[in-house]
Design a protein around this motif. Structure first.
Motif, PDB file in Angstrom:
ATOM      1  N   ALA A   1      39.656  43.031  43.505  1.00  0.00           N
ATOM      2  CA  ALA A   1      39.478  44.213  42.652  1.00  0.00           C
ATOM      3  C   ALA A   1      38.337  45.078  43.188  1.00  0.00           C
ATOM      4  CB  ALA A   1      39.186  43.788  41.215  1.00  0.00           C
TER       5      ALA A   1
ATOM      6  N   CYS B   1      33.946  44.327  43.372  1.00  0.00           N
ATOM      7  CA  CYS B   1      33.711  42.947  42.927  1.00  0.00           C
ATOM      8  C   CYS B   1      33.606  42.044  44.139  1.00  0.00           C
ATOM      9  CB  CYS B   1      34.818  42.476  41.990  1.00  0.00           C
ATOM     10  SG  CYS B   1      34.433  40.882  41.235  1.00  0.00           S
TER      11      CYS B   1
ATOM     12  N   GLY C   1      33.037  42.588  38.687  1.00  0.00           N
ATOM     13  CA  GLY C   1      33.805  43.249  37.648  1.00  0.00           C
ATOM     14  C   GLY C   1      33.619  44.751  37.600  1.00  0.00           C
TER      15      GLY C   1
ATOM     16  N   ALA D   1      32.870  38.754  43.672  1.00  0.00           N
ATOM     17  CA  ALA D   1      32.937  37.391  43.148  1.00  0.00           C
ATOM     18  C   ALA D   1      33.953  36.571  43.933  1.00  0.00           C
ATOM     19  CB  ALA D   1      33.308  37.432  41.670  1.00  0.00           C
TER      20      ALA D   1
ATOM     21  N   CYS E   1      38.999  37.430  40.466  1.00  0.00           N
ATOM     22  CA  CYS E   1      38.047  36.421  40.003  1.00  0.00           C
ATOM     23  C   CYS E   1      38.306  36.003  38.558  1.00  0.00           C
ATOM     24  CB  CYS E   1      36.626  36.925  40.172  1.00  0.00           C
ATOM     25  SG  CYS E   1      36.215  38.329  39.123  1.00  0.00           S
TER      26      CYS E   1
ATOM     27  N   CYS F   1      37.397  38.162  45.289  1.00  0.00           N
ATOM     28  CA  CYS F   1      38.137  39.030  44.373  1.00  0.00           C
ATOM     29  C   CYS F   1      38.547  40.330  45.065  1.00  0.00           C
ATOM     30  CB  CYS F   1      37.263  39.338  43.163  1.00  0.00           C
ATOM     31  SG  CYS F   1      38.090  40.341  41.912  1.00  0.00           S
TER      32      CYS F   1
ATOM     33  N   CYS G   1      39.078  41.405  35.937  1.00  0.00           N
ATOM     34  CA  CYS G   1      39.383  42.077  37.202  1.00  0.00           C
ATOM     35  C   CYS G   1      40.887  42.202  37.412  1.00  0.00           C
ATOM     36  CB  CYS G   1      38.727  41.354  38.373  1.00  0.00           C
ATOM     37  SG  CYS G   1      37.021  41.890  38.651  1.00  0.00           S
TER      38      CYS G   1
HETATM   39 ZN   LIG Z   1      36.436  40.345  40.328  1.00  0.00          ZN
END
Ligand SMILES: [Zn+2]
Length: 190
Positions: free
Chosen positions: A149, A152, A27, A154, A168, A147, A172
């Motif tokens: 973004a 990130c 994030g 994740a 994720c 993810c 995000c």
């Molecule tokens: Zn993310």
């Protein structure tokens, strides 16, 4: 799709275990991957009371969970479908996943795939490995990803109808939209 019942419950848990144990950025912020008792406590809190307590009672649960998380991450992010299938199959064998029908209070019989290796970690490993196999089988390839973004790492599992997921979670998705908007505006003068 009846098989999706169990899978939709497990998909977010699988992603959360992987992200707790392996992500260094989530994030937009740096995070410390959890290990040992920290990992056990954080993941047990995501489970139901009974399963969470069983997990906390496993000797060396954190190390075993970390191992499971690393295997799941490699399976989720495998580049080639054959490699991915091989990794999922290896986990199904390792954790001894076995289908059996369970009747929970207030629910009709439904299918579980608990691993048969002994501890709650192996039980979860069997469930999670089988869930990934059911997702590949039922939804097709390309349903697992990292993810997109900024900052990130994740992972996510995409159970949307059209397979459109790229981030994720909601935070995000919002960050990426803001970044895209800013970069469009940034094309002009400020
Ligand atoms: Zn993310």
């Amino acid at each position: 799709m009846e098989i999706a019942c169990n899978v939709t419950r497990q998909a977010p848990l699988i992603a959360e275990l992987v992200n707790l144990a392996t992500a260094h950025q989530r994030g937009g912020a740096s995070v410390r991957p959890l290990t040992g008792e920290d990992l056990t406590a954080a993941f047990a809190a995501q489970l139901g009371e009974r399963t969470g307590a069983a997990l906390r009672a496993v000797p060396d649960a954190g190390r075993r969970l970390g191992e499971l998380a690393a295997e799941l991450r490699q399976a989720l992010l495998a580049e080639h479908p054959a490699d991915q299938a091989g990794r999922i199959n290896a986990m199904i064998r390792k954790y001894g996943a076995q289908p059996y029908l369970v009747e929970d209070v207030g629910q009709p019989f439904h299918l579980h795939f608990h691993g048969s290796g002994g501890t709650e970690v192996e039980a979860l490993g069997g469930e999670f490995a089988t869930a990934l196999a059911l997702i590949v089988d039922g939804y097709g390839p390309g349903r697992f990803g990292r993810c997109e973004a900024h900052q990130c790492e994740a992972v996510y599992i995409d159970l949307t109808r059209n397979g459109s997921r790229r981030y994720c979670g909601a935070a995000c998705t919002a960050r990426a939209k803001t970044a895209a908007y800013r970069s469009r505006r940034g094309g002009g003068t400020t």
